[in-house]
Design an enzyme around this catalytic site. Structure first.
Site, PDB file in Angstrom:
ATOM      1  N   ASP A   1       0.272  64.794  -0.939  1.00 56.09           N
ATOM      2  CA  ASP A   1      -0.519  66.024  -1.069  1.00 56.09           C
ATOM      3  C   ASP A   1      -0.958  66.138  -2.524  1.00 56.09           C
ATOM      4  O   ASP A   1      -0.676  65.248  -3.331  1.00 56.09           O
ATOM      5  CB  ASP A   1       0.327  67.249  -0.652  1.00 56.09           C
ATOM      6  CG  ASP A   1       1.496  67.510  -1.585  1.00 56.09           C
ATOM      7  OD1 ASP A   1       1.709  66.721  -2.525  1.00 56.09           O
ATOM      8  OD2 ASP A   1       2.208  68.505  -1.378  1.00 56.09           O
TER       9      ASP A   1
ATOM     10  N   ASP B   1      -0.581  68.940  -5.646  1.00 57.53           N
ATOM     11  CA  ASP B   1       0.059  70.200  -6.035  1.00 57.53           C
ATOM     12  C   ASP B   1      -0.618  70.757  -7.283  1.00 57.53           C
ATOM     13  O   ASP B   1      -0.846  70.025  -8.251  1.00 57.53           O
ATOM     14  CB  ASP B   1       1.544  69.953  -6.341  1.00 57.53           C
ATOM     15  CG  ASP B   1       2.249  69.238  -5.201  1.00 57.53           C
ATOM     16  OD1 ASP B   1       2.511  69.894  -4.194  1.00 57.53           O
ATOM     17  OD2 ASP B   1       2.519  68.020  -5.320  1.00 57.53           O
TER      18      ASP B   1
ATOM     19  N   ASP C   1      -1.087  72.131  -2.161  1.00 58.12           N
ATOM     20  CA  ASP C   1      -0.167  73.251  -2.413  1.00 58.12           C
ATOM     21  C   ASP C   1      -0.585  73.952  -3.693  1.00 58.12           C
ATOM     22  O   ASP C   1      -0.868  73.288  -4.702  1.00 58.12           O
ATOM     23  CB  ASP C   1       1.276  72.743  -2.595  1.00 58.12           C
ATOM     24  CG  ASP C   1       1.910  72.299  -1.285  1.00 58.12           C
ATOM     25  OD1 ASP C   1       1.328  72.577  -0.213  1.00 58.12           O
ATOM     26  OD2 ASP C   1       2.988  71.685  -1.345  1.00 58.12           O
TER      27      ASP C   1
HETATM   28  N1  DCP Z   1       8.587  71.955  -4.900  1.00 58.61           N
HETATM   29  C1  DCP Z   1       9.244  73.154  -5.035  1.00 58.61           C
HETATM   30  N2  DCP Z   1       9.110  74.103  -4.074  1.00 58.61           N
HETATM   31  C2  DCP Z   1       8.328  73.863  -2.986  1.00 58.61           C
HETATM   32  C3  DCP Z   1       7.643  72.647  -2.837  1.00 58.61           C
HETATM   33  C4  DCP Z   1       7.789  71.695  -3.839  1.00 58.61           C
HETATM   34  O1  DCP Z   1       9.950  73.365  -6.006  1.00 58.61           O
HETATM   35  N3  DCP Z   1       8.219  74.798  -2.063  1.00 58.61           N
HETATM   36  C5  DCP Z   1       8.731  70.945  -5.949  1.00 58.61           C
HETATM   37  C6  DCP Z   1       9.521  69.751  -5.496  1.00 58.61           C
HETATM   38  C7  DCP Z   1       8.780  68.600  -6.002  1.00 58.61           C
HETATM   39  C8  DCP Z   1       7.407  69.106  -6.436  1.00 58.61           C
HETATM   40  O2  DCP Z   1       7.454  70.507  -6.273  1.00 58.61           O
HETATM   41  O3  DCP Z   1       9.489  68.171  -7.118  1.00 58.61           O
HETATM   42  C9  DCP Z   1       6.284  68.521  -5.656  1.00 58.61           C
HETATM   43  O4  DCP Z   1       6.577  68.449  -4.267  1.00 58.61           O
HETATM   44  P1  DCP Z   1       6.002  67.328  -3.337  1.00 58.61           P
HETATM   45  O5  DCP Z   1       6.743  67.417  -2.038  1.00 58.61           O
HETATM   46  O6  DCP Z   1       4.520  67.436  -3.256  1.00 58.61           O
HETATM   47  O7  DCP Z   1       6.469  65.995  -4.031  1.00 58.61           O
HETATM   48  P2  DCP Z   1       5.685  65.012  -4.997  1.00 58.61           P
HETATM   49  O8  DCP Z   1       4.404  65.600  -5.448  1.00 58.61           O
HETATM   50  O9  DCP Z   1       6.661  64.613  -6.031  1.00 58.61           O
HETATM   51  O10 DCP Z   1       5.457  63.764  -4.067  1.00 58.61           O
HETATM   52  P3  DCP Z   1       4.164  63.361  -3.208  1.00 58.61           P
HETATM   53  O11 DCP Z   1       3.482  62.348  -4.034  1.00 58.61           O
HETATM   54  O12 DCP Z   1       4.716  62.785  -1.942  1.00 58.61           O
HETATM   55  O13 DCP Z   1       3.346  64.576  -2.969  1.00 58.61           O
HETATM   56 MG    MG Z   2       2.957  66.357  -4.109  1.00 60.46          MG
END
Ligand code: DCP
Ligand code: MG
Length: 362
Positions: free
Chosen positions: A205, A207, A286
Site C-alpha cells: 500500500d 502510507d 492509508d
Molecule cells: N501502522 C500503525 N498503525 C496502523 C497501521 C500501520 O502503527 N493502523 C504502522 C505499522 C507499520 C507502518 O505503520 O510499521 C506501515 O504499515 P504497513 O502495513 O503499510 O507496512 P509497510 O509500509 O512497512 O509495508 P508494505 O510495504 O507492505 O506496505
Molecule cells: Mg505500507
C-alpha cells in the site's frame, strides 16, 4: 570456518532499532524459510513462537553479506538451536523439509489465500477454512457468508490490490493526495511514510501522514479529503476511523500496532495505462492525521517496520526505563511525558534510534 568479515560478538545488536539494515537482503533463502515458519505459527495463533522466527529473520536481513557457514551464526543474537538447525539444513540440502511440508499444507495454503484479501484477518480465514471452504469461488458462493464492506471491496479489487505498488506509483499518488489535502487545507502538508519512507521500491500500500498546524484540524481534514476524492471520482473505498486519542493516556507495556489518531483506509483509482488494458488501477492508501504536538511520534510509529517499532519500544522500556508508543514517550522514573520535536527525530534517524532514545529531551 573463519569468514574474513566475521563479526565480533558485540557487533550485532539483539534490538532491530540498533541494527542498520540493508534494503538488499543477502540471506533471502534463509529468511524466506524462517518467515514461512513464522507465518504458519501466526495462522495458528501462536504469536510468541512466531516472533522468535521473525526476530531471527530480521537479524539475518541486517547482515552485509550472505552467510557462508553455520559457524558464522554462532555470535548472532536471536538465533536459537532451532533456527540454526534450519539454516544448516538449507545450507546442506537447499531447502528445509518442515518448510516444504508447510508450503504444501492445505490449511496453510488456504489461510494464506484467504488472508490475502483486504479485510480478511486470520480469524475469518480460519472460520472459512473450518467450514470446508478452500477457494474464493466457494467463499463467494456460500450463502451463509455475509462479507462486510471492507471484504467486499477486497474481493472486488483483489487483482489490483494484490499487485505490488511501485515507488513511481507511490510518487504519483503523493501528488494526488497532496493536491487534495492542500485544496481542503492550504497550510497542511503531506509526507510519505511506511515502507516507502524506509526506501523500499515496492509496497502493498502507500502510507501518508498529514501535518496540520492548528489544533482540531487533524479531526476535520480526513473527511474533507475523502469528499474531495469522491468528487474527483477516484474513491473506490473508504473506511474513516475517527480519533480516539486522549492526551492523558500513557503508553502501555503491550505492543499495540493500532494507534488512536484519525486515520482512513482507502482504495483509490490511480490513472495510467495497465497491462489489463484499463487506464487505471486500484491502490490501497492509508492516511493518518495526528495532532501537531504528537506528529513526531506518529511519523516514527508509521515508518515501521513492525519489528523495528516493536524493538524500539522494547529497547526504550528495558534499556532506558521509558514507555514508547505511536503517541508519546513516557519516563517511568520521573513520570514525565517527553515530547520529541521533529529536529530531534531527524537526528534519531541519522544516529540510529535506539542509541539516541536516552538523549531525548522535552
Ligand atoms: N501502522 C500503525 N498503525 C496502523 C497501521 C500501520 O502503527 N493502523 C504502522 C505499522 C507499520 C507502518 O505503520 O510499521 C506501515 O504499515 P504497513 O502495513 O503499510 O507496512 P509497510 O509500509 O512497512 O509495508 P508494505 O510495504 O507492505 O506496505
Ligand atoms: Mg505500507
Amino acid at each position: 570456518c573463519a569468514h574474513p568479515s566475521a563479526k565480533p560478538e558485540s557487533a550485532v545488536s539483539p534490538y532491530a532499532c540498533q541494527r542498520r539494515t540493508t534494503l538488499n537482503n543477502h540471506n533471502k533463502i534463509f529468511t524466506d524459510a524462517l518467515e514461512v515458519l513464522a507465518e504458519n505459527l501466526e495462522f495458528c495463533g501462536n504469536q510468541g513462537p512466531s516472533l522468535a522466527f521473525r526476530r531471527a529473520a530480521s537479524v539475518l536481513k541486517s547482515l552485509p553479506e550472505a552467510l557462508r557457514c553455520l559457524e558464522e551464526t554462532q555470535h548472532l543474537p536471536c538465533l536459537g538451536e532451532h533456527c540454526r538447525a534450519i539454516i544448516e539444513e538449507i545450507s546442506e540440502c537447499g531447502s528445509c523439509s518442515r518448510v516444504e511440508e508447510i508450503l504444501n499444507d492445505e490449511r496453510y495454503r488456504t489461510m494464506k489465500l484467504f488472508s490475502s484479501v483486504f479485510g480478511v484477518g486470520p480469524k475469518t480465514a480460519e472460520n472459512w477454512f473450518c467450514r470446508g471452504l478452500r477457494t474464493f469461488e466457494q467463499v463467494l458462493n456460500e450463502p451463509s457468508i455475509r462479507l462486510n464492506r471492507m471484504q467486499t471491496a477486497g474481493f472486488l479489487f483483489y487483482e489490483d490490490i494484490s499487485k505490488p505498488v511501485s515507488r513511481t506509483e507511490a510518487s504519483a499518488l503523493k501528488i494526488i493526495v497532496e493536491e487534495a489535502v492542500i485544496c481542503v487545507n492550504p497550510s497542511a502538508t503531506v509526507s510519505i511514510t511506511g515502507g516507502f519512507r524506509r526506501g523500499k521500491e515496492f509496497g502493498h500500500d502507500v502510507d501518508f501522514i498529514i501535518k496540520t498546524p492548528e489544533a482540531g484540524q487533524e479531526d476535520t481534514i480526513l473527511p474533507a479529503v475523502i469528499e474531495r476524492f469522491k468528487s474527483q471520482s477516484i474513491l473506490l473505498y473508504s473506511d474513516l476511523q475517527e480519533s480516539t486519542f486522549d492526551l492523558r493516556q500513557l503508553p502501555t507495556h503491550r505492543f499495540e500496532a493500532m494507534d488512536h489518531f484519525s486515520k482512513c483506509f482507502l482504495i483509490l483509482k490511480l490513472k495510467g495505462e495497465q497491462e489489463t488494458g484499463r487506464d487505471w488501477r486500484a491502490v490501497r492508501v492509508d492516511l493518518v492525521a495526528p495532532p501537531l504536538e504528537r506528529y513526531a511520534y506518529a511519523l516514527l510509529g508509521w515508518s515501521g517496520s513492525t519489528l523495528f517499532e516493536r524493538d524500539l519500544r522494547r529497547f526504550a522500556r528495558l534499556e532506558r526505563g521509558k514507555l514508547l508508543d505511536n503517541h508519546v514517550l513516557y519516563d517511568k522514573a520521573t513520570e514525565a511525558v517527553l515530547i520529541i520535536c521533529l529536529a530531534v527525530l531527524r537526528t534519531l534517524h541519522h544516529e540510529g534510534f535506539g542509541g539516541a532514545i536516552a538523549g531525548v529531551t522535552v
